[in-house]
Design a protein around this motif. Structure first.
Motif, PDB file in Angstrom:
ATOM      1  N   ASP A 238      28.224 -20.588   4.082  1.00  0.00           N
ATOM      2  CA  ASP A 238      28.882 -20.360   5.368  1.00  0.00           C
ATOM      3  C   ASP A 238      29.315 -18.907   5.535  1.00  0.00           C
ATOM      4  O   ASP A 238      29.234 -18.350   6.630  1.00  0.00           O
ATOM      5  CB  ASP A 238      30.082 -21.300   5.517  1.00  0.00           C
ATOM      6  N   GLY A 239      29.772 -18.291   4.442  1.00  0.00           N
ATOM      7  CA  GLY A 239      30.147 -16.887   4.523  1.00  0.00           C
ATOM      8  C   GLY A 239      28.967 -16.006   4.873  1.00  0.00           C
ATOM      9  O   GLY A 239      29.075 -15.076   5.675  1.00  0.00           O
ATOM     10  N   THR A 240      27.814 -16.310   4.276  1.00  0.00           N
ATOM     11  CA  THR A 240      26.602 -15.546   4.576  1.00  0.00           C
ATOM     12  C   THR A 240      26.201 -15.717   6.031  1.00  0.00           C
ATOM     13  O   THR A 240      25.855 -14.748   6.724  1.00  0.00           O
ATOM     14  CB  THR A 240      25.455 -15.992   3.653  1.00  0.00           C
ATOM     15  N   LEU A 241      26.245 -16.954   6.520  1.00  0.00           N
ATOM     16  CA  LEU A 241      25.871 -17.213   7.905  1.00  0.00           C
ATOM     17  C   LEU A 241      26.846 -16.554   8.877  1.00  0.00           C
ATOM     18  O   LEU A 241      26.437 -16.091   9.954  1.00  0.00           O
ATOM     19  CB  LEU A 241      25.810 -18.723   8.146  1.00  0.00           C
ATOM     20  N   ASP A 242      28.125 -16.491   8.509  1.00  0.00           N
ATOM     21  CA  ASP A 242      29.101 -15.806   9.358  1.00  0.00           C
ATOM     22  C   ASP A 242      28.739 -14.330   9.508  1.00  0.00           C
ATOM     23  O   ASP A 242      28.803 -13.765  10.613  1.00  0.00           O
ATOM     24  CB  ASP A 242      30.504 -15.935   8.764  1.00  0.00           C
ATOM     25  N   ILE A 243      28.370 -13.700   8.402  1.00  0.00           N
ATOM     26  CA  ILE A 243      28.027 -12.277   8.445  1.00  0.00           C
ATOM     27  C   ILE A 243      26.754 -12.051   9.245  1.00  0.00           C
ATOM     28  O   ILE A 243      26.674 -11.140  10.078  1.00  0.00           O
ATOM     29  CB  ILE A 243      27.865 -11.724   7.017  1.00  0.00           C
ATOM     30  N   LEU A 244      25.748 -12.903   9.017  1.00  0.00           N
ATOM     31  CA  LEU A 244      24.471 -12.737   9.718  1.00  0.00           C
ATOM     32  C   LEU A 244      24.589 -13.041  11.210  1.00  0.00           C
ATOM     33  O   LEU A 244      23.920 -12.399  12.024  1.00  0.00           O
ATOM     34  CB  LEU A 244      23.419 -13.657   9.098  1.00  0.00           C
ATOM     35  N   GLY A 245      25.432 -14.007  11.547  1.00  0.00           N
ATOM     36  CA  GLY A 245      25.505 -14.452  12.937  1.00  0.00           C
ATOM     37  C   GLY A 245      26.633 -13.857  13.741  1.00  0.00           C
ATOM     38  O   GLY A 245      26.499 -13.648  14.958  1.00  0.00           O
ATOM     39  N   GLU A 246      27.766 -13.576  13.086  1.00  0.00           N
ATOM     40  CA  GLU A 246      28.934 -13.036  13.776  1.00  0.00           C
ATOM     41  C   GLU A 246      29.534 -11.897  12.954  1.00  0.00           C
ATOM     42  O   GLU A 246      30.670 -11.972  12.486  1.00  0.00           O
ATOM     43  CB  GLU A 246      29.970 -14.133  14.002  1.00  0.00           C
ATOM     44  N   PRO A 247      28.774 -10.828  12.746  1.00  0.00           N
ATOM     45  CA  PRO A 247      29.285  -9.727  11.924  1.00  0.00           C
ATOM     46  C   PRO A 247      30.473  -9.043  12.573  1.00  0.00           C
ATOM     47  O   PRO A 247      30.563  -8.949  13.803  1.00  0.00           O
ATOM     48  CB  PRO A 247      28.087  -8.777  11.830  1.00  0.00           C
ATOM     49  N   LEU A 248      31.368  -8.570  11.738  1.00  0.00           N
ATOM     50  CA  LEU A 248      32.497  -7.784  12.212  1.00  0.00           C
ATOM     51  C   LEU A 248      32.010  -6.375  12.570  1.00  0.00           C
ATOM     52  O   LEU A 248      30.978  -5.922  12.064  1.00  0.00           O
ATOM     53  CB  LEU A 248      33.563  -7.708  11.122  1.00  0.00           C
ATOM     54  N   PRO A 249      32.736  -5.676  13.419  1.00  0.00           N
ATOM     55  CA  PRO A 249      32.316  -4.313  13.764  1.00  0.00           C
ATOM     56  C   PRO A 249      32.103  -3.434  12.538  1.00  0.00           C
ATOM     57  O   PRO A 249      31.171  -2.625  12.502  1.00  0.00           O
ATOM     58  CB  PRO A 249      33.478  -3.806  14.631  1.00  0.00           C
ATOM     59  N   ALA A 250      32.937  -3.599  11.518  1.00  0.00           N
ATOM     60  CA  ALA A 250      32.803  -2.791  10.308  1.00  0.00           C
ATOM     61  C   ALA A 250      31.505  -3.091   9.572  1.00  0.00           C
ATOM     62  O   ALA A 250      30.978  -2.228   8.854  1.00  0.00           O
ATOM     63  CB  ALA A 250      33.992  -3.024   9.382  1.00  0.00           C
ATOM     64  N   GLU A 251      30.991  -4.308   9.742  1.00  0.00           N
ATOM     65  CA  GLU A 251      29.746  -4.686   9.069  1.00  0.00           C
ATOM     66  C   GLU A 251      28.515  -4.201   9.824  1.00  0.00           C
ATOM     67  O   GLU A 251      27.413  -4.180   9.267  1.00  0.00           O
ATOM     68  CB  GLU A 251      29.699  -6.201   8.885  1.00  0.00           C
ATOM     69  N   GLN A 252      28.697  -3.813  11.066  1.00  0.00           N
ATOM     70  CA  GLN A 252      27.596  -3.266  11.863  1.00  0.00           C
ATOM     71  C   GLN A 252      27.608  -1.747  11.915  1.00  0.00           C
ATOM     72  O   GLN A 252      26.656  -1.142  12.401  1.00  0.00           O
ATOM     73  CB  GLN A 252      27.651  -3.835  13.280  1.00  0.00           C
ATOM     74  N   ARG A 253      28.669  -1.163  11.385  1.00  0.00           N
ATOM     75  CA  ARG A 253      28.813   0.285  11.439  1.00  0.00           C
ATOM     76  C   ARG A 253      27.929   0.953  10.384  1.00  0.00           C
ATOM     77  O   ARG A 253      27.808   0.491   9.251  1.00  0.00           O
ATOM     78  CB  ARG A 253      30.268   0.665  11.196  1.00  0.00           C
ATOM     79  N   VAL A 254      27.322   2.059  10.755  1.00  0.00           N
ATOM     80  CA  VAL A 254      26.526   2.856   9.818  1.00  0.00           C
ATOM     81  C   VAL A 254      27.459   3.799   9.069  1.00  0.00           C
ATOM     82  O   VAL A 254      28.207   4.566   9.669  1.00  0.00           O
ATOM     83  CB  VAL A 254      25.442   3.662  10.563  1.00  0.00           C
ATOM     84  N   SER A 255      27.429   3.719   7.750  1.00  0.00           N
ATOM     85  CA  SER A 255      28.255   4.598   6.921  1.00  0.00           C
ATOM     86  C   SER A 255      27.518   5.903   6.643  1.00  0.00           C
ATOM     87  O   SER A 255      26.303   5.907   6.428  1.00  0.00           O
ATOM     88  CB  SER A 255      28.581   3.903   5.594  1.00  0.00           C
ATOM     89  N   PRO A 256      28.238   7.020   6.590  1.00  0.00           N
ATOM     90  CA  PRO A 256      27.602   8.309   6.278  1.00  0.00           C
ATOM     91  C   PRO A 256      27.498   8.568   4.779  1.00  0.00           C
ATOM     92  O   PRO A 256      26.975   9.611   4.370  1.00  0.00           O
ATOM     93  CB  PRO A 256      28.562   9.319   6.918  1.00  0.00           C
ATOM     94  N   ASP A 257      27.954   7.646   3.928  1.00  0.00           N
ATOM     95  CA  ASP A 257      28.096   7.961   2.502  1.00  0.00           C
ATOM     96  C   ASP A 257      26.774   8.211   1.798  1.00  0.00           C
ATOM     97  O   ASP A 257      26.680   9.079   0.930  1.00  0.00           O
ATOM     98  CB  ASP A 257      28.867   6.842   1.794  1.00  0.00           C
ATOM     99  N   VAL A 258      25.722   7.450   2.137  1.00  0.00           N
ATOM    100  CA  VAL A 258      24.433   7.685   1.483  1.00  0.00           C
ATOM    101  C   VAL A 258      23.948   9.104   1.765  1.00  0.00           C
ATOM    102  O   VAL A 258      23.568   9.847   0.845  1.00  0.00           O
ATOM    103  CB  VAL A 258      23.375   6.652   1.932  1.00  0.00           C
ATOM    104  N   GLU A 259      23.962   9.500   3.026  1.00  0.00           N
ATOM    105  CA  GLU A 259      23.481  10.844   3.380  1.00  0.00           C
ATOM    106  C   GLU A 259      24.361  11.922   2.764  1.00  0.00           C
ATOM    107  O   GLU A 259      23.867  12.951   2.272  1.00  0.00           O
ATOM    108  CB  GLU A 259      23.436  11.010   4.891  1.00  0.00           C
ATOM    109  N   ARG A 260      25.660  11.688   2.747  1.00  0.00           N
ATOM    110  CA  ARG A 260      26.575  12.681   2.183  1.00  0.00           C
ATOM    111  C   ARG A 260      26.353  12.863   0.682  1.00  0.00           C
ATOM    112  O   ARG A 260      26.393  13.988   0.171  1.00  0.00           O
ATOM    113  CB  ARG A 260      28.015  12.237   2.448  1.00  0.00           C
TER     114      ARG A 260
END
Length: 281
Positions: A238-260
């Motif tokens: 259920d936790g996985t389905l929550d993330i896939l179906g109703e992600p929080l804004p923080a889970e959809q945000r692109v982080s700059p850390d890899v590029e940095r």
């Protein structure tokens, strides 16, 4: 010497290769025999994080340790503090833990209690520590291999919900940096891809990579749950389905850390698909 646990997987294997290519001596640790050859400068030791008493030979001469918990360790095993004590007593000075973005966005998720325990133990270990928190892996698309091969279709729920999945090769590259360089102690990095992509878009990308049409069959949440129950522990579904179906804004945000950290843009899902196209063809 740098010790890499989980050395047979999507992150551990390229990490061993990257460290060896940089001239480091590496101990590749796995519970089972490796099915691939190691690069020059690397050795293999069988050990199990669930039983810290097995870690002695692997940690001998180690200065840095990469901790990657296998999926079946998320719900059990020896206390995390025992693993960190074994590392400290062996002379390890630096530890890098592969955790999960979920520990930041959903701190009460039942599926990630074991990783939260390790995060706490790492922070209290007295060692120089860094925590990596990736989002969803691009390689989760491997779950579609059979359907793409046999039906030329991706079968999944939430066709148009986008997440910035991360290429495991980028996780390995970041880990290689923080294991070898100073300046990352006490830091937590969030690792994502360069853009959010939907499952439907991923299907189209796989089609382009293999040069064949690939359709998309959308499952309902209940259909997806029934399918996942065949191979996934109940608390995780259920936790996985929550993330896939109703992600929080923080889970959809692109982080700059890899590029940095790498000095280049994060790898795209298209790049991952192109490299791994033979698996789907």
């Amino acid at each position: 010497m740098i010790v890499v646990t989980g050395a047979s997987g999507n992150v551990g294997r390229p990490l061993v290769e990257a460290l060896a290519a940089a001239g480091e001596k590496v101990t590749a640790v796995s519970r089972n025999p490796l099915s691939h050859d190691l690069p020059e400068g690397a050795r293999h030791v069988r050990a199990d994080l669930a039983d810290p008493s097995t870690l002695g030979p692997a940690l001998e001469g180690a200065e840095a340790l990469f901790l990657l918990l296998a999926g079946d360790l998320l719900g059990g095993g020896a206390p995390a503090t025992e693993v960190l004590t074994a590392a400290r007593e062996a002379g390890v000075r630096r530890v890098v833990l592969l955790s999960s973005q979920i520990n930041a966005t959903r701190p009460d998720a039942l599926s990630h209690g074991r990783l939260r325990e390790f995060e706490e133990a790492v922070r209290g270990s007295g060692l120089d520590w860094t925590i990596l928190r990736p989002g969803g892996f691009a390689s989760n698309a491997y779950a579609w291999i059979e359907a793409v091969r046999t039906q030329r279709a991706v079968i999944a729920p939430f066709a148009d919900v986008a997440l910035p999945v991360v290429d495991p090769a980028d996780i390995s590259a970041v880990a290689a940096v923080v294991l070898r360089e100073d300046g990352h102690s006490g830091r937590t990095y969030e690792l994502t891809g360069p853009a959010a992509v939907t499952p439907r878009e991923q299907a189209a990308t796989l089609a382009e990579a293999i040069g064949e049409e690939v359709g998309f069959v959308e499952l309902t949440r209940e259909q997806a749950r029934e399918h996942m129950a065949r191979f996934m522990p109940e608390p995780v579904i259920d936790g996985t389905l929550d993330i896939l179906g109703e992600p929080l804004p923080a889970e959809q945000r692109v982080s700059p850390d890899v590029e940095r950290l790498l000095g280049r843009p994060a790898g795209s899902f298209a790049g991952w698909a192109k490299r791994n196209a033979p698996a789907f063809a």
